[in-house]
Design a protein around this motif. Structure first.
Motif, short mmCIF file in Angstrom:
data_model
loop_
_atom_site.label_atom_id
_atom_site.label_comp_id
_atom_site.label_asym_id
_atom_site.label_seq_id
_atom_site.Cartn_x
_atom_site.Cartn_y
_atom_site.Cartn_z
N ALA A 95 61.04 31.28 47.59
CA ALA A 95 61.84 32.51 47.62
C ALA A 95 61.67 33.32 46.34
O ALA A 95 61.76 34.55 46.35
N GLN A 96 61.42 32.65 45.23
CA GLN A 96 61.32 33.36 43.96
C GLN A 96 60.02 34.14 43.81
O GLN A 96 59.98 35.15 43.11
N ALA A 97 58.96 33.69 44.49
CA ALA A 97 57.66 34.30 44.18
C ALA A 97 56.83 34.73 45.37
O ALA A 97 55.91 35.52 45.22
N ALA A 98 57.14 34.26 46.57
CA ALA A 98 56.17 34.38 47.65
C ALA A 98 56.22 35.63 48.50
O ALA A 98 55.21 35.95 49.13
N PRO A 99 57.30 36.36 48.62
CA PRO A 99 57.31 37.47 49.60
C PRO A 99 56.18 38.47 49.44
O PRO A 99 55.77 39.11 50.40
N SER A 100 55.67 38.62 48.24
CA SER A 100 54.58 39.59 48.05
C SER A 100 53.21 38.90 47.96
O SER A 100 52.23 39.55 47.62
#
Length: 499
Positions: free
Chosen positions: A416-421
């Motif tokens: 959740a901290q890094a993956a959406p982009s």
């Protein structure tokens, strides 16, 4: 996890197709073995067999590490039944192709269990135990349902199950050659080798109590929750009561008073469904129908659309009249500029990435995606290997980018901290390989037949270009948007998501 491929298996020795000695005879439409698929009691028997398989430590470890049976049971059930039908069907070419596919699949399932014992899904003893549990549970099914087999019938059925094992492993000697020798073998494994494994506990105490609604019934969560609250514990109680007493005692499984009588009644009740006209109830029809998404173009789904509104009203009535809780409410999703719904990173992690349901993203989750896609497209060995290799490269990229604490897996929080982009070269490569596999004729577009092979439904009009096809660029764009969690896509959701 090993990526070595199992060799293409030779045709099973002694199992030809033209003289009455091969599968065309052994698994023919009039045989007892073939009739099991549509026997309502066999569903209960196979639940029992699965529990006994899960209690065998190597199988239990493979299930716990790599299986999607908890989070995606309907997909797993549909795929298993389809594979059974092909393996016992009349087409020797299809049988050989499916056998090779299953052997490649099993060649990738190996590792160590919680006690640091190695396991390998190609182990002949483990394969023999799977068939042994199926045979013994089938014999038990006939006894519980008031149709006990005589000695000759058991001998014939045992021969057919032996033939099924030889299709997978022509040289296997792990299953006793005669029925007389089978029973001591079975009793020894039950008494000496079975354990109360994590996979067994998951099936008995989690799967039935938390069984997700099949896609067709996702719109009526209250009705499903009510039915599951009644049926889940009952199925678990019946299954425990039907297990061998020696194993129940060793595993500490408590039998509820009256469970034996309930088990007998349940099998007898299921057996009465056999009086319905032939073809009214078939395993493929029921499971295939339940596995369809509500927006499928299947004519049967459209025919049920009007009934669905009535079911929803019934669900609303039950919600008012009973204290049964709904499924946990999900917060509303934000809409993108094009009107599609966005998942949160946590939702995407739970519904798409965590295929095995263990709360983490690791290689077995991506391998499960590759298995599902390979099976849908019926890929041969080179194409399947390309897809697995692409997913393996994506896993290495994800580890490098997201595994902050270096424990070899990615938590929900790390994602959740890094993956959406995140849409790096490796994921783009997965999209390209999947497009190539789907584009069977190599014309750089996906036509209606190719689309249906992957998505198991008709073309969605919003995906088509001016020529009425799905272009490479559009496919890759949509796949990346879905796999990075940027949007929920009605075409891709049934492919990998768990709603």
């Amino acid at each position: 996890m090993s990526e070595e491929q199992a060799p293409e298996p030779p045709a099973a020795e002694g199992l030809d197709d033209g003289d009455g000695a091969g599968p065309a005879h052994i698994f023919g439409p009039q045989t007892r073995f073939n009739g099991l698929f549509d026997d309502p009691c066999w569903a209960a028997a196979m639940i029992r067999a699965t529990v006994l398989e899960a209690a065998y430590p190597p199988i239990g470890a493979a299930l716990a590490d790599s299986s999607t049976f908890v989070t995606r049971p309907w997909r797993r059930l549909n795929n298993t039944l389809r594979s059974f039908r092909i393996m016992t069907g009349p087409d020797p070419v299809a049988r050989a192709r499916e056998t090779a596919r299953l052997n490649r699949l099993h060649s990738r399932l190996n590792g160590t269990d919680s006690a640091n014992r190695p396991y390998d899904a190609l182990d002949p003893a483990a394969r023999a135990w799977v068939v042994a549990t199926m045979f013994e549970s089938t014999v038990t099914m006939f006894r519980w349902s008031g149709r006990a087999l005589d000695q000759d019938a058991m001998e014939e059925l045992y021969e057919q199950f032996q033939a099924f094992l030889r299709l997978m492993d022509p040289t296997s000697t792990a299953l006793p050659a005669s029925l007389k020798d089978f029973w001591p073998y079975y009793d020894r494994v039950v008494e000496e080798e079975l354990e109360n494994t994590e996979a067994l506990r998951t099936i008995l105490y989690r799967l039935f109590d938390h069984l997700p609604a099949p896609p067709l019934l996702e719109g009526v969560p209250t009705l499903w929750a009510g039915a599951r609250a009644l049926a889940g514990p009952t199925i678990g109680m019946i299954t425990v009561a039907s297990l061998p007493e020696a194993f129940r005692r060793r595993a500490g499984l408590t039998e509820v008073p009256g469970a034996q009588a309930l088990t007998q009644a349940a099998y007898l009740a299921l057996a009465t469904a056999r009086i319905l006209p032939e073809g009214w109830i078939t395993a493929e029809t029921l499971i295939g129908l339940l596995s369809q998404s509500p927006d499928s173009d299947d004519p049967r789904i459209r025919a049920l659309a009007s009934a669905g509104e009535g079911i929803k009203r019934l669900g609303a009535f039950l919600r008012l009249m009973t204290p049964l809780p709904d499924e946990p409410a999900r917060p509303p999703r934000a809409a993108a500029a094009d009107g599609t719904l966005r998942r949160t990173a946590g939702e995407f992690f739970d519904q798409v990435l965590d295929q095995t349901g263990n709360g983490y993203l690791d290689w077995p989750d991506l391998a499960a995606m590759a298995r599902e896609l390979s099976g849908r497209l019926d890929l041969d060995e080179p194409q399947e290997t390309r897809l697995f290799d692409a997913y393996a490269a994506w896993w290495r990229e994800l580890q490098s980018e997201l595994d902050a604490n270096g424990d070899g897996r990615i938590s929900r929080e790390e994602y959740a901290q890094a993956a959406p982009s995140l849409a790096g070269p490796a994921l783009i490569r997965v999209a390209e390989v999947l497009f190539d596999a789907t584009d069977a004729d190599g014309d750089q577009t996906i036509d209606a037949d190719e689309y249906r092979a992957l998505f198991r439904t008709g073309f969605r009009r919003e995906l088509l270009d001016a020529n009425g096809t799905y272009s490479r660029a559009a496919f890759i764009k949509d796949f990346l948007a879905f796999m990075t969690g940027r949007q929920s896509h009605s075409a891709y959701d049934p492919l990998l998501a768990s709603e």
